[in-house]
Design a protein around this motif. Structure first.
Motif, PDB file in Angstrom:
ATOM      1  N   SER A 512      10.910 -27.121 -12.536  1.00 59.00           N
ATOM      2  CA  SER A 512      11.765 -26.390 -13.471  1.00 59.00           C
ATOM      3  C   SER A 512      10.881 -25.550 -14.379  1.00 59.00           C
ATOM      4  N   ALA A 513      11.478 -24.535 -15.011  1.00 56.78           N
ATOM      5  CA  ALA A 513      10.689 -23.606 -15.827  1.00 56.78           C
ATOM      6  C   ALA A 513      11.501 -23.130 -17.017  1.00 56.78           C
ATOM      7  N   CYS A 514      10.771 -22.764 -18.073  1.00 57.72           N
ATOM      8  CA  CYS A 514      11.408 -22.227 -19.275  1.00 57.72           C
ATOM      9  C   CYS A 514      10.508 -21.151 -19.856  1.00 57.72           C
ATOM     10  N   SER A 515      11.067 -19.951 -20.012  1.00 56.98           N
ATOM     11  CA  SER A 515      10.318 -18.831 -20.599  1.00 56.98           C
ATOM     12  C   SER A 515      10.897 -18.514 -21.970  1.00 56.98           C
ATOM     13  N   LEU A 516       9.998 -18.261 -22.947  1.00 61.62           N
ATOM     14  CA  LEU A 516      10.435 -18.014 -24.321  1.00 61.62           C
ATOM     15  C   LEU A 516       9.708 -16.802 -24.881  1.00 61.62           C
ATOM     16  N   PRO A 517      10.431 -15.941 -25.593  1.00 60.69           N
ATOM     17  CA  PRO A 517       9.771 -14.762 -26.164  1.00 60.69           C
ATOM     18  C   PRO A 517       8.906 -15.140 -27.367  1.00 60.69           C
ATOM     19  N   LEU A 518       7.763 -14.506 -27.489  1.00 60.46           N
ATOM     20  CA  LEU A 518       6.911 -14.655 -28.668  1.00 60.46           C
ATOM     21  C   LEU A 518       7.137 -13.422 -29.530  1.00 60.46           C
ATOM     22  N   SER A 519       8.127 -13.509 -30.400  1.00 60.16           N
ATOM     23  CA  SER A 519       8.502 -12.354 -31.205  1.00 60.16           C
ATOM     24  C   SER A 519       8.641 -12.757 -32.657  1.00 60.16           C
ATOM     25  N   TYR A 520       8.212 -11.859 -33.524  1.00 64.74           N
ATOM     26  CA  TYR A 520       8.368 -12.056 -34.959  1.00 64.74           C
ATOM     27  C   TYR A 520       8.943 -10.761 -35.522  1.00 64.74           C
ATOM     28  N   GLY A 521      10.192 -10.859 -36.012  1.00 65.44           N
ATOM     29  CA  GLY A 521      10.861  -9.637 -36.418  1.00 65.44           C
ATOM     30  C   GLY A 521      11.096  -8.784 -35.192  1.00 65.44           C
ATOM     31  N   ASP A 522      10.627  -7.561 -35.236  1.00 65.19           N
ATOM     32  CA  ASP A 522      10.767  -6.670 -34.097  1.00 65.19           C
ATOM     33  C   ASP A 522       9.508  -6.610 -33.243  1.00 65.19           C
ATOM     34  N   ALA A 523       8.490  -7.327 -33.637  1.00 69.21           N
ATOM     35  CA  ALA A 523       7.239  -7.315 -32.885  1.00 69.21           C
ATOM     36  C   ALA A 523       7.286  -8.362 -31.785  1.00 69.21           C
ATOM     37  N   VAL A 524       6.951  -7.949 -30.553  1.00 68.09           N
ATOM     38  CA  VAL A 524       6.909  -8.862 -29.415  1.00 68.09           C
ATOM     39  C   VAL A 524       5.454  -9.030 -29.001  1.00 68.09           C
ATOM     40  N   TYR A 525       4.994 -10.283 -29.019  1.00 70.84           N
ATOM     41  CA  TYR A 525       3.597 -10.574 -28.695  1.00 70.84           C
ATOM     42  C   TYR A 525       3.441 -11.146 -27.291  1.00 70.84           C
ATOM     43  N   GLY A 526       4.511 -11.124 -26.500  1.00 65.60           N
ATOM     44  CA  GLY A 526       4.415 -11.613 -25.141  1.00 65.60           C
ATOM     45  C   GLY A 526       5.468 -12.659 -24.841  1.00 65.60           C
ATOM     46  N   VAL A 527       5.224 -13.434 -23.769  1.00 68.63           N
ATOM     47  CA  VAL A 527       6.149 -14.475 -23.312  1.00 68.63           C
ATOM     48  C   VAL A 527       5.364 -15.749 -23.032  1.00 68.63           C
ATOM     49  N   LEU A 528       5.907 -16.874 -23.518  1.00 69.98           N
ATOM     50  CA  LEU A 528       5.348 -18.195 -23.215  1.00 69.98           C
ATOM     51  C   LEU A 528       6.226 -18.833 -22.136  1.00 69.98           C
ATOM     52  N   THR A 529       5.616 -19.184 -20.999  1.00 74.76           N
ATOM     53  CA  THR A 529       6.360 -19.826 -19.906  1.00 74.76           C
ATOM     54  C   THR A 529       5.761 -21.198 -19.630  1.00 74.76           C
ATOM     55  N   VAL A 530       6.662 -22.184 -19.548  1.00 69.65           N
ATOM     56  CA  VAL A 530       6.255 -23.580 -19.341  1.00 69.65           C
ATOM     57  C   VAL A 530       6.931 -24.092 -18.073  1.00 69.65           C
ATOM     58  N   TYR A 531       6.170 -24.813 -17.237  1.00 72.71           N
ATOM     59  CA  TYR A 531       6.693 -25.390 -16.004  1.00 72.71           C
ATOM     60  C   TYR A 531       6.632 -26.915 -16.087  1.00 72.71           C
ATOM     61  N   SER A 532       7.679 -27.573 -15.605  1.00 75.93           N
ATOM     62  CA  SER A 532       7.748 -29.044 -15.614  1.00 75.93           C
ATOM     63  C   SER A 532       7.734 -29.579 -14.194  1.00 75.93           C
ATOM     64  N   ASP A 533       7.273 -30.825 -14.043  1.00 76.50           N
ATOM     65  CA  ASP A 533       7.255 -31.462 -12.729  1.00 76.50           C
ATOM     66  C   ASP A 533       8.560 -32.171 -12.402  1.00 76.50           C
ATOM     67  N   ARG A 534       9.575 -32.033 -13.260  1.00 73.01           N
ATOM     68  CA  ARG A 534      10.879 -32.655 -13.031  1.00 73.01           C
ATOM     69  C   ARG A 534      11.976 -31.602 -13.145  1.00 73.01           C
ATOM     70  N   ALA A 535      12.963 -31.710 -12.264  1.00 71.58           N
ATOM     71  CA  ALA A 535      14.124 -30.825 -12.360  1.00 71.58           C
ATOM     72  C   ALA A 535      14.971 -31.235 -13.557  1.00 71.58           C
ATOM     73  N   GLY A 536      15.583 -30.249 -14.203  1.00 68.68           N
ATOM     74  CA  GLY A 536      16.482 -30.534 -15.323  1.00 68.68           C
ATOM     75  C   GLY A 536      15.792 -30.919 -16.603  1.00 68.68           C
ATOM     76  N   THR A 537      14.509 -30.627 -16.737  1.00 65.50           N
ATOM     77  CA  THR A 537      13.772 -31.033 -17.943  1.00 65.50           C
ATOM     78  C   THR A 537      14.257 -30.303 -19.179  1.00 65.50           C
ATOM     79  N   PHE A 538      14.567 -29.021 -19.027  1.00 66.23           N
ATOM     80  CA  PHE A 538      14.783 -28.181 -20.208  1.00 66.23           C
ATOM     81  C   PHE A 538      16.249 -28.195 -20.626  1.00 66.23           C
ATOM     82  N   ASP A 539      16.668 -29.332 -21.204  1.00 64.77           N
ATOM     83  CA  ASP A 539      18.023 -29.436 -21.726  1.00 64.77           C
ATOM     84  C   ASP A 539      18.104 -28.759 -23.084  1.00 64.77           C
ATOM     85  N   LYS A 540      19.234 -28.930 -23.746  1.00 66.65           N
ATOM     86  CA  LYS A 540      19.452 -28.236 -25.023  1.00 66.65           C
ATOM     87  C   LYS A 540      18.410 -28.629 -26.056  1.00 66.65           C
ATOM     88  N   LEU A 541      18.114 -29.933 -26.130  1.00 59.97           N
ATOM     89  CA  LEU A 541      17.122 -30.404 -27.101  1.00 59.97           C
ATOM     90  C   LEU A 541      15.756 -29.826 -26.794  1.00 59.97           C
TER      91      LEU A 541
END
Length: 789
Positions: A512-541
């Protein structure tokens, strides 16, 4: 003489007859009905029943006529008929009960002929016969009405007696098997044969046997002769088929109840109930319908094979089943019984007698209890599952919080953007289910996302895939970069959009994977992407925590970039023309005709920014009126007004032009506005992303144009001086010092007095002077006495 002799002979004959009779009560009546002779038994019976005087000479007919008993009056009538010669004899059987016993007698009157006419009356006690007849009648009644079989067989096993209503269950009639061998007739029933042999051996046997679908409780009683040898066997067999079947049904119902109470779901309870009703409870037409909360109706959940497959009319709204359910009362339609299951539904079955109804009611009670238990068990399992999920979530939250604390500590220690990105990736993959993390930024020239930093199990993944930023991109990193929002792939194996990079991800254990923007205000500093070894890891919490992490990282990057702008020896200067009327300084210049000059920014202890600016050649009231209408200023105060120069202090909003510059790492050095536009010069760190900064500024303020860009050396570095100020001065002292400096307190001549500046800060002049002197003393001690600068 001759007449006297005849009379004497007649009386002698009568006396001999009366006295020579049996032990019956005997009396002789003349033609008038008078008692002329009795025997001893007659007189003793009279005395025993309350007669104080002998009965000789008493008219028997008169005594009978005076009685109220109809039977006695019938006796008188019969005697007269005999005396009149109309009948030769008369017989009547009658009861004559005493207080101590029940008795029956037979009166018999017979006419005797001789020299004189007379009637002999006898009363015979027939109580023994009547009682024998009573018992015989009761015996015969029992035999005819009770399902019994009376039987006997001799020493050879040959039936000598077989009668009773119980033979009907065997398809026999009285005496049909007499002469048959018990061993031949019941050769197919080893139990019966064994019982007969035990009885013939002299043992009294009591057994229950099933013969031809009928069940009998049988007692064998051996009868012995004078030499104690078994002569024959008598017995009685009672048809207990119904009782045994009822007991078996109730035993089966008990077993079914136990099985139902072990069921875990309502569907399982219903299926077991109808199966038991059909196979062991003899209720082949059974249907269970449960209340469905979503539709508010009764819906069939299980039925036997013979049950009505379309019970719509029965289960319809306001139908008989619905009435039974809502009123919690049984209802009947012909042989169909609708029994409520409490608040669960109804049990519908066909009953043919009271026993079947009893069984159905007991089964209904068992099903209701089982459904209640299943519901409680389900709720308990759901509560336990919820508790496990909550505990797991709490444990995971603790893990995430610990991870955030490690990241926060790393961010505090980081001095550059590279250190921040490296620390975040390493902390995220240092433990737990995160297998790989990387940070990338958009490269407009190539149209792909270029990796800046990564950690974890990479094994050439970033070289194997090309994250393109076009509109049809399917990689979560590219999607987040295009939308500016987090994107989650809960199952790489099943997600259709992951096809282009699925194989490479699965090779490395990414589920499973989750990508998140690295932004402050209107400035975008890139994207942080995290991969997990389990399906369904990235729940709401999980997403919420990672979004906080990405925001913290973006803020930290912004902070170090801003610090570079302040502390770097080499800087980039950008000059902009600003004609946007939403900028407060441009609006004041345009509407008042004055010359507006930005002086500086004072950071308030509560985090807000207060801008100090001067206005020449304009009415102060007009300036305050225009500034009050601006969306950039919360409040505007006149600090001083002398020599055609007015000093103002305005509290800026977070979306103001100056606040936007500072939030994105720029330091405004000069900002003047005259006429309908203004000009601003800002300073950025040498490695700042100028293109991104300009794009952010133009997005927020469309009427901003870049005039020039130049790189130059700062005359001195403030990197050490800024932390020194933060360490030496209190928030109030620094605020007072900055307000004095930007407000022209140190100018000659002064643009603002201590009283004016103190009023703008909401403090008195002595308090203003106290904080200013304290700040000056600390700075001079550090500059002169300690020689740090």
């Amino acid at each position: 003489m001759s007449g006297g002799k005849e009379e004497s002979r007649s009386r002698s004959d009568i006396g001999r007859f009366a006295l020579g009779g049996s032990r019956m009560n005997v009396a002789i009546l003349d033609t008038d009905g008078t008692i002329v002779a009795t025997n001893r038994e007659w007189e003793e019976f009279g005395r025993a029943n309350g007669l104080a005087t002998p009965t000789l000479g008493v008219n028997y007919l008169d005594a009978c006529d005076g009685a109220d008993d109809p039977e006695v009056r019938r006796t008188a009538t019969g005697l007269r008929d005999v005396l009149a010669g109309e009948r030769s004899e008369f017989t009547l059987e009658y009861p004559c009960h005493s207080p101590d016993e029940r008795r029956w007698f037979v009166m018999h009157a017979v006419r005797a002929s001789g020299a004189e006419q007379y009637v002999v009356v006898t009363h015979a006690n027939v109580t023994d016969r009547r009682e024998h007849e009573f018992y015989l009648e009761r015996y015969l009644t029992t035999i005819r009405n009770v399902p019994l079989v009376l039987f006997a067989f001799d020493a050879d096993g040959t039936f000598t007696l077989s009668e009773g209503r119980g033979l009907e269950a065997l398809g026999l009639v009285d005496g049909e098997v007499v002469g048959d061998s018990v061993f031949d007739r019941y050769a197919d029933y080893p139990g019966v044969v064994a019982d007969c042999r035990r009885a013939l051996s002299g043992e009294r046997v009591h057994a229950t046997r099933e013969v031809d679908d009928a069940i009998f409780e049988v007692v064998y009683q051996p009868m012995v002769d004078g030499s104690d040898e078994v002569d024959h066997v008598v017995g009685v067999a009672r048809d207990v088929t119904k009782r045994e079947r009822h007991e078996r049904v109730f035993a089966a119902l008990s077993d079914l109840t136990r099985v139902l109470m072990e069921a875990e779901t309502a569907d399982e309870v219903c299926e077991l109930a109808v199966e038991g009703a059909e196979k062991v409870l003899d209720l082949p037409d059974t249907l269970l319908a449960l209340f469905d909360e979503s539709s508010g109706t009764l819906l069939p959940r299980a039925r036997t094979r013979r049950a009505d497959p379309h019970p719509n009319e029965l289960l319809a709204d306001e139908g008989v089943a619905w009435v039974s359910f809502t009123e919690n009362e049984p209802r009947f339609v012909g042989d169909t019984a609708i029994l409520p299951l409490g608040n669960h539904g109804v049990f519908v079955t066909t009953v043919t007698d009271d026993t079947a109804l009893d069984v159905a009611e007991l089964c209904t009670a068992a099903v209701e209890s089982a459904l209640g238990r299943a519901k409680r068990e389900r709720m308990l399992r759901e509560q336990e599952a919820t508790l496990r999920r909550q505990n797991a979530a709490l444990e995971r939250l603790n893990e995430l919080n610990e991870g955030i604390r490690r990241i926060d500590r790393a961010l505090v220690e980081a001095r550059t953007r590279e250190e921040i990105e490296r620390a975040v990736c390493r902390r995220l993959t240092s433990g737990g289910s995160y297998r790989f993390a990387w940070i990338g930024e958009d490269d407009p020239a190539s149209g792909v996302v270029l990796p800046r930093e990564w950690a974890g199990v990479e094994r050439g993944f970033l070289d194997a895939i090309a994250v393109e930023t076009d509109a049809e991109a399917s990689d979560p990193t590219a999607i987040t970069l295009g939308t500016g929002r987090a994107h989650v792939v809960q199952d790489v194996l099943r997600d259709p959009a992951s096809e282009t990079w699925r194989r490479e991800a699965l090779k490395r254990g990414y589920r499973s994977a989750c990508s998140l923007p690295l932004s402050y205000g209107d400035a975008v500093y890139g994207v942080l992407t995290v991969y997990s070894d389990r399906a369904g890891t990235f729940d709401k919490l999980e997403r919420s925590v990672l979004e906080d992490v990405s925001q913290t990282v973006a803020y930290a990057i912004n902070a170090v970039e801003s610090k570079k702008a302040l502390a770097g020896g080499e800087v980039i200067e950008l000059e902009f023309d600003v004609s946007d009327p939403t900028v407060v300084f441009v609006a004041v210049a345009r509407e008042t005709g004055g010359y507006v000059e930005f002086v500086g920014v004072v950071s308030k202890p509560n985090g807000t920014l207060q801008s100090i600016f001067t206005v020449r050649n304009a009415e102060t009231d007009a300036v305050r009126e225009v500034a009050a209408r601006s969306l950039e200023a919360i409040g505007v105060e006149l600090v001083s007004d002398r020599d055609d120069v007015a000093v103002f202090a305005a509290t800026l909003t977070e979306s103001s032009f100056v606040a936007t510059l500072i939030d994105h790492g720029a330091v405004p050095e000069t900002f003047v506005a005259d006429g309908s536009s203004g000009r601003v010069i800002v300073r950025l760190s040498a490695n700042a992303d100028v293109r991104t900064f300009v794009e952010v500024l133009r997005t927020r303020f469309p009427d901003v144009k870049l005039r020039s860009r130049r790189q130059r050396e700062r005359p001195w570095a403030s990197g050490d001086f800024e932390p020194m100020l933060a360490e030496m001065l209190t928030d109030r002292q620094r605020e007072v010092l900055e307000m004095a400096y930007y407000g022209g307190f140190f100018d000659s001549p002064r643009k603002s007095t201590g009283a004016e500046l103190g009023r703008s800060l909401g403090i008195s002049q002595p308090t203003f002077q106290h904080h200013l002197r304290a700040a000056e003393r600390k700075l001079l001690r550090r500059l002169i006495a300690e020689g740090d600068v």
